[in-house]
Scaffold this motif. Structure first.
Motif, PDB file in Angstrom:
ATOM      1  N   PRO A   8       0.890  -1.318   0.127  1.00 46.98           N
ATOM      2  CA  PRO A   8      -0.021   0.030   0.041  1.00 46.98           C
ATOM      3  C   PRO A   8       0.660   1.377  -0.009  1.00 46.98           C
ATOM      4  CG  PRO A   8      -0.781  -1.533   1.707  1.00 46.98           C
ATOM      5  CD  PRO A   8       0.564  -2.025   0.969  1.00 46.98           C
ATOM      6  N   LYS A  11       1.863   2.978  -3.288  1.00 45.15           N
ATOM      7  CA  LYS A  11       0.580   3.495  -4.412  1.00 45.15           C
ATOM      8  C   LYS A  11       1.153   4.897  -4.902  1.00 45.15           C
ATOM      9  CE  LYS A  11      -4.068   5.060  -4.218  1.00 45.15           C
ATOM     10  NZ  LYS A  11      -5.495   4.858  -3.474  1.00 45.15           N
ATOM     11  N   ILE A  35      -5.801   3.428 -10.151  1.00 46.24           N
ATOM     12  CA  ILE A  35      -5.887   3.642  -8.884  1.00 46.24           C
ATOM     13  C   ILE A  35      -6.853   2.706  -8.105  1.00 46.24           C
ATOM     14  CG2 ILE A  35      -6.565   5.329  -7.060  1.00 46.24           C
ATOM     15  CD1 ILE A  35      -5.825   7.622  -8.651  1.00 46.24           C
ATOM     16  N   ASP A  36      -8.040   2.181  -8.922  1.00 48.68           N
ATOM     17  CA  ASP A  36      -8.840   1.080  -8.586  1.00 48.68           C
ATOM     18  C   ASP A  36      -7.964  -0.028  -8.338  1.00 48.68           C
ATOM     19  OD1 ASP A  36     -10.998   2.921  -8.226  1.00 48.68           O
ATOM     20  OD2 ASP A  36     -11.829   2.338  -9.862  1.00 48.68           O
ATOM     21  N   ASP A  39      -5.752  -0.134  -5.485  1.00 45.84           N
ATOM     22  CA  ASP A  39      -6.552  -0.359  -4.142  1.00 45.84           C
ATOM     23  C   ASP A  39      -7.265  -1.814  -4.064  1.00 45.84           C
ATOM     24  OD1 ASP A  39      -6.119   2.192  -3.413  1.00 45.84           O
ATOM     25  OD2 ASP A  39      -8.038   3.030  -4.300  1.00 45.84           O
ATOM     26  N   HIS A  40      -7.395  -2.367  -5.376  1.00 49.87           N
ATOM     27  CA  HIS A  40      -7.718  -3.946  -5.361  1.00 49.87           C
ATOM     28  C   HIS A  40      -6.597  -4.829  -4.724  1.00 49.87           C
ATOM     29  CE1 HIS A  40      -9.516  -7.510  -6.795  1.00 49.87           C
ATOM     30  NE2 HIS A  40      -8.663  -7.845  -7.742  1.00 49.87           N
ATOM     31  N   GLN A  41      -5.431  -4.494  -4.998  1.00 49.67           N
ATOM     32  CA  GLN A  41      -4.325  -5.213  -4.577  1.00 49.67           C
ATOM     33  C   GLN A  41      -4.090  -5.491  -3.262  1.00 49.67           C
ATOM     34  OE1 GLN A  41      -2.797  -7.239  -7.123  1.00 49.67           O
ATOM     35  NE2 GLN A  41      -4.411  -6.191  -8.274  1.00 49.67           N
ATOM     36  N   ASN A  44      -8.303  -4.178   0.357  1.00 53.14           N
ATOM     37  CA  ASN A  44      -9.167  -3.083   1.173  1.00 53.14           C
ATOM     38  C   ASN A  44     -10.958  -3.412   0.891  1.00 53.14           C
ATOM     39  OD1 ASN A  44      -9.519  -2.223  -1.217  1.00 53.14           O
ATOM     40  ND2 ASN A  44      -8.353   0.084  -0.434  1.00 53.14           N
ATOM     41  N   SER A  46     -11.870  -3.061  -2.386  1.00 50.66           N
ATOM     42  CA  SER A  46     -12.130  -2.356  -3.529  1.00 50.66           C
ATOM     43  C   SER A  46     -12.338  -3.413  -4.756  1.00 50.66           C
ATOM     44  CB  SER A  46     -10.750  -1.637  -3.701  1.00 50.66           C
ATOM     45  OG  SER A  46     -11.121  -0.953  -5.052  1.00 50.66           O
ATOM     46  N   TYR A  48     -12.443  -4.061  -8.662  1.00 47.09           N
ATOM     47  CA  TYR A  48     -11.812  -3.595  -9.957  1.00 47.09           C
ATOM     48  C   TYR A  48     -12.398  -4.052 -10.877  1.00 47.09           C
ATOM     49  CZ  TYR A  48      -8.389  -2.442 -13.424  1.00 47.09           C
ATOM     50  OH  TYR A  48      -7.931  -2.220 -14.689  1.00 47.09           O
TER      51      TYR A  48
END
Length: 161
Positions: A8, A11, A35-36, A39-41, A44, A46, A48
């Protein structure tokens, strides 16, 4: 040079790398998708979605860290559920470090993981008129060209190996 799993705290640097490659290699509209993806990685919650992403069995993202400079590149892949397909995703090197072998190292790193864990999968990616020749050198072939497929000045080249 160190290739490692994305975290994280990477990023901001990955977004900076994306921005260094805009507008030639990415359309501005792709930033929110990228960015999505980041965040998905990190799990959290999120979700994608992109035009080519389907729910995956596995996805992964990595960074290239230069010992004296920090993160200079990033890229990943995902394994498509219900298909024998591994798709490269969001591969990029900071524009200050193009043509120095980092892109080749990133490609080979991801390819090695895919070949080891999913040896019968076809490697697939979408790229643009600016980078397809790099992937041809890596052994990939063009399957489809779509004029303005990523944006007004970015044609889409689908490739496989």
């Amino acid at each position: 040079m160190i290739l490692r799993q994305y975290k994280p705290e990477d990023k901001e640097k990955c977004v900076e790398i994306f921005q260094s490659n805009y507008p030639k290699f990415f359309d501005k509209s792709e930033l929110s998708l990228f960015i999505d993806w980041l965040d998905h990685q990190v799990g959290n919650g999120s979700t994608y979605q992109s035009p080519t992403y389907t729910n995956s069995k596995k996805d992964a993202y990595f960074v290239i860290e230069h010992p004296e400079i920090g993160i200079i590149g990033c890229g990943g892949f995902y394994i498509v559920k219900d298909k024998n397909e591994a798709r490269l995703a969001w591969g990029m090197i900071h524009s200050n470090f193009h043509k120095q072998g980092y892109g080749t190292a990133l490609y080979k790193y991801r390819n090695e993981i895919i070949n080891k864990e999913w040896p019968n999968h076809i490697l697939v990616l979408g790229t643009s008129q600016h980078t397809y020749s790099f992937y041809e050198k890596m052994g990939m072939t063009i399957t489809t060209k779509i004029k303005a497929g990523y944006g007004p000045d970015l044609d889409r080249y689908d490739m496989t190996r």
